[in-house]
Design an enzyme around this catalytic site. Structure first.
Site, PDB file in Angstrom:
ATOM      1  N   CYS A  97       0.836  -1.201   0.000  1.00 23.05           N
ATOM      2  CA  CYS A  97       0.000   0.000   0.000  1.00 23.05           C
ATOM      3  C   CYS A  97       0.870   1.250   0.000  1.00 23.05           C
ATOM      4  O   CYS A  97       0.623   2.193  -0.760  1.00 23.05           O
ATOM      5  CB  CYS A  97      -0.925   0.000   1.220  1.00 23.05           C
ATOM      6  SG  CYS A  97      -2.116   1.359   1.222  1.00 23.05           S
ATOM      7  N   CYS A 204       7.606   3.754   5.830  1.00 20.10           N
ATOM      8  CA  CYS A 204       6.731   3.643   4.665  1.00 20.10           C
ATOM      9  C   CYS A 204       7.476   3.189   3.418  1.00 20.10           C
ATOM     10  O   CYS A 204       6.895   2.616   2.505  1.00 20.10           O
ATOM     11  CB  CYS A 204       6.031   4.975   4.395  1.00 20.10           C
ATOM     12  SG  CYS A 204       7.132   6.301   3.868  1.00 20.10           S
TER      13      CYS A 204
END
Length: 239
Positions: A97, A204
């Site tokens: 994601c 991330c």
């Protein structure tokens, strides 16, 4: 300030941008940048999963600091439709994601620049404890001008400058990412403990080399990670 001024005005003039999440401590770095060049490009990764408070704070800070070149970077619509059609990939494969909604869009947005400015600090986590002020990644210079600052020093400077705080900070969010993957932090927890809690994930991916990233993931669907309680449901801001 010397590091920033040298890079913005001389070394990388016209070819440098600042990447900001408009998160818990973003106001200070943006204020320092605005004091040198309020027209410096500011790249904001709009993942479609942000807290509404973050989007409102972004608008507030841009106006307050007089920033004139905010660039909202979004994931590719076709890639979203192909890889995450129902918007739930974060529950199953958070790395993919992030690759889809942050890593790939940022790499595309940084293409015109030979340097960029990050707001990372050494105190934030063990993985950032030796963060340099200046580094070269994939042929591009990355500056971390606040690397040596402590949380107390940053808070004091934000107060001294009378900068507005992100509204979620007072509600126990010292590090703020996407709404589905961020929770409040409890007493004694690491500053970033609320990010991807329960998944084993700590970053991330935008601060890792491309070799360790998956910019075009092909998702499979294992068991979802535990849902993280958010401050405000991100309804209306999700694709």
């Amino acid at each position: 300030m010397d590091l920033l001024r040298e890079a913005i005005v001389r070394t990388h003039h016209g070819h440098i941008a600042v990447v900001s999440s408009f998160g818990a401590e973003s106001a200070l770095l943006l204020a320092l940048v605005a004091g040198i060049d309020p027209g410096l490009p500011v790249l904001f990764l709009d993942t479609g999963k942000h807290f509404p408070e973050t989007l409102a704070y972004r608008t507030q800070l841009v106006a307050r600091l007089g920033l004139t070149d905010l660039r909202v970077v979004q994931p590719d619509a076709a890639a979203l439709a192909r890889i995450d059609p129902d918007g739930t990939l974060h529950r199953f494969i958070p790395d993919d994601c992030c690759a889809l909604r942050k890593v790939a869009p940022l790499e595309h947005a940084l293409a015109p620049f030979d340097a960029w400015i990050s707001g990372r600090k050494r105190y934030q986590s063990a993985g950032r404890a030796v963060l340099p002020l200046r580094e070269e990644v994939d042929g591009r210079v990355k500056l971390n001008p606040l690397a040596e600052w402590s949380a107390a020093e940053i808070a004091a400077e934000i107060r001294r400058r009378d900068l507005p705080a992100h509204p979620l900070v007072a509600r126990g969010f010292p590090s703020i990412g996407c709404a589905p993957c961020t929770r409040a932090v409890g007493p004694g927890e690491d500053v970033r403990a609320g990010r991807w809690a329960g998944s084993g994930k700590t970053e991330c991916g935008i601060h890792r080399s491309p070799a360790s990233r998956r910019p075009d993931p092909q998702p499979v669907f294992p068991q979802p990670i535990p849902a993280s309680p958010s401050a405000t449901p991100a309804t209306g801001n999700e694709p």
